[in-house]
Motif scaffolding. Sequence first.
Motif, PDB file in Angstrom:
ATOM      1  N   GLN A  47       0.821  -1.211   0.000  1.00  0.00           N
ATOM      2  CA  GLN A  47       0.000   0.000   0.000  1.00  0.00           C
ATOM      3  C   GLN A  47       0.856   1.261   0.000  1.00  0.00           C
ATOM      4  OE1 GLN A  47      -2.229  -1.373   3.397  1.00  0.00           O
ATOM      5  NE2 GLN A  47      -4.141  -1.106   2.248  1.00  0.00           N
ATOM      6  N   ILE A  48       1.938   1.244   0.751  1.00  0.00           N
ATOM      7  CA  ILE A  48       2.858   2.386   0.756  1.00  0.00           C
ATOM      8  C   ILE A  48       3.397   2.596  -0.656  1.00  0.00           C
ATOM      9  CG2 ILE A  48       5.034   3.313   1.666  1.00  0.00           C
ATOM     10  CD1 ILE A  48       2.849   3.180   3.814  1.00  0.00           C
ATOM     11  N   ALA A  49       3.778   1.501  -1.308  1.00  0.00           N
ATOM     12  CA  ALA A  49       4.316   1.581  -2.670  1.00  0.00           C
ATOM     13  C   ALA A  49       3.277   2.154  -3.628  1.00  0.00           C
ATOM     14  CB  ALA A  49       4.766   0.195  -3.135  1.00  0.00           C
ATOM     15  N   ARG A  50       2.049   1.681  -3.535  1.00  0.00           N
ATOM     16  CA  ARG A  50       0.985   2.199  -4.410  1.00  0.00           C
ATOM     17  C   ARG A  50       0.791   3.698  -4.203  1.00  0.00           C
ATOM     18  NH1 ARG A  50      -3.080  -2.273  -3.019  1.00  0.00           N
ATOM     19  NH2 ARG A  50      -2.320  -3.965  -4.318  1.00  0.00           N
ATOM     20  N   ASP A  51       0.765   4.113  -2.942  1.00  0.00           N
ATOM     21  CA  ASP A  51       0.586   5.539  -2.634  1.00  0.00           C
ATOM     22  C   ASP A  51       1.702   6.395  -3.236  1.00  0.00           C
ATOM     23  OD1 ASP A  51      -1.693   4.876  -1.217  1.00  0.00           O
ATOM     24  OD2 ASP A  51      -0.750   5.100   0.757  1.00  0.00           O
ATOM     25  N   LEU A  52       2.909   5.829  -3.275  1.00  0.00           N
ATOM     26  CA  LEU A  52       4.060   6.559  -3.816  1.00  0.00           C
ATOM     27  C   LEU A  52       4.204   6.388  -5.331  1.00  0.00           C
ATOM     28  CD1 LEU A  52       6.706   5.752  -1.052  1.00  0.00           C
ATOM     29  CD2 LEU A  52       5.481   7.910  -1.403  1.00  0.00           C
ATOM     30  N   GLY A  53       3.453   5.446  -5.901  1.00  0.00           N
ATOM     31  CA  GLY A  53       3.552   5.189  -7.336  1.00  0.00           C
ATOM     32  C   GLY A  53       4.830   4.485  -7.731  1.00  0.00           C
ATOM     33  N   ALA A  61      13.130  -2.868  -0.484  1.00  0.00           N
ATOM     34  CA  ALA A  61      14.588  -2.661  -0.506  1.00  0.00           C
ATOM     35  C   ALA A  61      14.999  -1.576   0.481  1.00  0.00           C
ATOM     36  CB  ALA A  61      15.051  -2.314  -1.914  1.00  0.00           C
ATOM     37  N   VAL A  62      14.215  -0.529   0.594  1.00  0.00           N
ATOM     38  CA  VAL A  62      14.518   0.530   1.555  1.00  0.00           C
ATOM     39  C   VAL A  62      14.317   0.020   2.972  1.00  0.00           C
ATOM     40  CG1 VAL A  62      13.814   2.802   2.406  1.00  0.00           C
ATOM     41  CG2 VAL A  62      14.004   2.396  -0.059  1.00  0.00           C
ATOM     42  N   SER A  63      13.206  -0.675   3.191  1.00  0.00           N
ATOM     43  CA  SER A  63      12.902  -1.202   4.521  1.00  0.00           C
ATOM     44  C   SER A  63      13.967  -2.188   4.992  1.00  0.00           C
ATOM     45  CB  SER A  63      11.529  -1.879   4.493  1.00  0.00           C
ATOM     46  OG  SER A  63      11.223  -2.458   5.718  1.00  0.00           O
ATOM     47  N   GLN A  64      14.500  -2.966   4.072  1.00  0.00           N
ATOM     48  CA  GLN A  64      15.532  -3.948   4.417  1.00  0.00           C
ATOM     49  C   GLN A  64      16.929  -3.340   4.502  1.00  0.00           C
ATOM     50  OE1 GLN A  64      15.010  -6.890   1.332  1.00  0.00           O
ATOM     51  NE2 GLN A  64      13.585  -8.070   2.580  1.00  0.00           N
ATOM     52  N   GLY A  65      17.072  -2.107   4.058  1.00  0.00           N
ATOM     53  CA  GLY A  65      18.379  -1.460   4.134  1.00  0.00           C
ATOM     54  C   GLY A  65      19.255  -1.646   2.923  1.00  0.00           C
ATOM     55  N   HIS A  66      18.712  -2.212   1.845  1.00  0.00           N
ATOM     56  CA  HIS A  66      19.503  -2.404   0.633  1.00  0.00           C
ATOM     57  C   HIS A  66      19.612  -1.129  -0.181  1.00  0.00           C
ATOM     58  CE1 HIS A  66      19.771  -6.654   1.344  1.00  0.00           C
ATOM     59  NE2 HIS A  66      18.467  -6.728   1.434  1.00  0.00           N
ATOM     60  N   GLN A  74      10.422   8.590   4.529  1.00  0.00           N
ATOM     61  CA  GLN A  74       9.444   9.547   5.061  1.00  0.00           C
ATOM     62  C   GLN A  74       8.045   8.941   5.050  1.00  0.00           C
ATOM     63  OE1 GLN A  74      10.102  12.662   6.393  1.00  0.00           O
ATOM     64  NE2 GLN A  74       7.966  12.645   7.007  1.00  0.00           N
ATOM     65  N   ALA A  75       7.675   8.275   3.965  1.00  0.00           N
ATOM     66  CA  ALA A  75       6.345   7.665   3.861  1.00  0.00           C
ATOM     67  C   ALA A  75       6.154   6.575   4.912  1.00  0.00           C
ATOM     68  CB  ALA A  75       6.132   7.097   2.460  1.00  0.00           C
ATOM     69  N   ALA A  77       7.770   6.333   7.770  1.00  0.00           N
ATOM     70  CA  ALA A  77       7.734   6.995   9.076  1.00  0.00           C
ATOM     71  C   ALA A  77       6.365   7.624   9.332  1.00  0.00           C
ATOM     72  CB  ALA A  77       8.839   8.042   9.169  1.00  0.00           C
ATOM     73  N   GLU A  78       5.822   8.300   8.332  1.00  0.00           N
ATOM     74  CA  GLU A  78       4.501   8.916   8.498  1.00  0.00           C
ATOM     75  C   GLU A  78       3.431   7.867   8.759  1.00  0.00           C
ATOM     76  OE1 GLU A  78       3.771  11.417   5.102  1.00  0.00           O
ATOM     77  OE2 GLU A  78       5.315  12.850   5.718  1.00  0.00           O
ATOM     78  N   ALA A  79       3.493   6.760   8.044  1.00  0.00           N
ATOM     79  CA  ALA A  79       2.509   5.690   8.241  1.00  0.00           C
ATOM     80  C   ALA A  79       2.592   5.121   9.650  1.00  0.00           C
ATOM     81  CB  ALA A  79       2.727   4.579   7.210  1.00  0.00           C
ATOM     82  N   LEU A  80       3.783   5.166  10.236  1.00  0.00           N
ATOM     83  CA  LEU A  80       3.986   4.618  11.578  1.00  0.00           C
ATOM     84  C   LEU A  80       3.988   5.710  12.654  1.00  0.00           C
ATOM     85  CD1 LEU A  80       6.698   1.972  10.682  1.00  0.00           C
ATOM     86  CD2 LEU A  80       4.260   1.603  11.090  1.00  0.00           C
ATOM     87  N   GLU A  81       3.638   6.921  12.231  1.00  0.00           N
ATOM     88  CA  GLU A  81       3.552   8.061  13.146  1.00  0.00           C
ATOM     89  C   GLU A  81       4.849   8.270  13.940  1.00  0.00           C
ATOM     90  OE1 GLU A  81      -0.020   7.681  15.470  1.00  0.00           O
ATOM     91  OE2 GLU A  81      -1.295   7.713  13.689  1.00  0.00           O
ATOM     92  N   THR A  82       5.930   8.310  13.203  1.00  0.00           N
ATOM     93  CA  THR A  82       7.244   8.562  13.788  1.00  0.00           C
ATOM     94  C   THR A  82       8.038   9.410  12.799  1.00  0.00           C
ATOM     95  OG1 THR A  82       9.153   7.525  14.864  1.00  0.00           O
ATOM     96  CG2 THR A  82       8.277   6.392  12.916  1.00  0.00           C
ATOM     97  N   THR A  83       9.318   9.528  13.014  1.00  0.00           N
ATOM     98  CA  THR A  83      10.176  10.278  12.093  1.00  0.00           C
ATOM     99  C   THR A  83      11.139   9.314  11.407  1.00  0.00           C
ATOM    100  OG1 THR A  83      11.905  10.675  13.732  1.00  0.00           O
ATOM    101  CG2 THR A  83      10.101  12.294  13.609  1.00  0.00           C
ATOM    102  N   PRO A  84      11.632   9.702  10.227  1.00  0.00           N
ATOM    103  CA  PRO A  84      12.628   8.857   9.574  1.00  0.00           C
ATOM    104  C   PRO A  84      13.864   8.639  10.447  1.00  0.00           C
ATOM    105  CG  PRO A  84      11.788  10.457   8.021  1.00  0.00           C
ATOM    106  CD  PRO A  84      11.238  10.828   9.378  1.00  0.00           C
ATOM    107  N   LYS A  85      14.251   9.677  11.192  1.00  0.00           N
ATOM    108  CA  LYS A  85      15.428   9.562  12.057  1.00  0.00           C
ATOM    109  C   LYS A  85      15.227   8.494  13.133  1.00  0.00           C
ATOM    110  CE  LYS A  85      18.574  12.314  14.826  1.00  0.00           C
ATOM    111  NZ  LYS A  85      18.937  13.641  15.285  1.00  0.00           N
ATOM    112  N   GLU A  86      14.022   8.421  13.688  1.00  0.00           N
ATOM    113  CA  GLU A  86      13.747   7.402  14.705  1.00  0.00           C
ATOM    114  C   GLU A  86      13.599   6.014  14.092  1.00  0.00           C
ATOM    115  OE1 GLU A  86      10.360   8.741  16.920  1.00  0.00           O
ATOM    116  OE2 GLU A  86      11.453  10.397  17.811  1.00  0.00           O
ATOM    117  N   LEU A  87      13.014   5.944  12.904  1.00  0.00           N
ATOM    118  CA  LEU A  87      12.793   4.659  12.255  1.00  0.00           C
ATOM    119  C   LEU A  87      14.080   4.089  11.663  1.00  0.00           C
ATOM    120  CD1 LEU A  87      10.522   2.664  11.647  1.00  0.00           C
ATOM    121  CD2 LEU A  87      10.109   3.894   9.519  1.00  0.00           C
ATOM    122  N   PHE A  88      14.915   4.979  11.138  1.00  0.00           N
ATOM    123  CA  PHE A  88      16.174   4.569  10.507  1.00  0.00           C
ATOM    124  C   PHE A  88      17.335   5.355  11.117  1.00  0.00           C
ATOM    125  CE2 PHE A  88      12.813   4.106   7.276  1.00  0.00           C
ATOM    126  CZ  PHE A  88      12.947   2.759   6.966  1.00  0.00           C
TER     127      PHE A  88
END
Length: 98
Positions: A47-53, A61-66, A74-75, A77-88
């Motif tokens: 769903q995140i991918a669809r929203d971003l097109g 690949a981003v989630s796994q760190g590749h 950012q997407a 982090a927003e979906a998880l109500e946090t910041t990219p800095k906290e998530l990654f």
Amino acid sequence: MEILDLALAERKLGKQAKQFDSLMTLNRDRHEEIKYRLRQRGLSLVQIARDLGISAGSVTAVSQGHRRSRRVEQALAEALETTPKELFPDRSMGRKKQ
């Protein structure tokens, strides 16, 4: 002298390999945590991918760190109500403050 240099190089490579293995385990664990947290909110990486097109593989690949993508980070982090800095936290070096 060359044998000593070779032994030092092998030891250094061994340490780097252990660090890489540790990082990859951390990234897999984080990836699984991201998927879990998204499911709790009724969302998915697809769903995140669809929203971003973009493709689901790109988000994975981003989630796994590749790969790195500020937009995907950012997407997520927003979906998880946090910041990219906290998530990654390991990816925040060089990132502009938000």
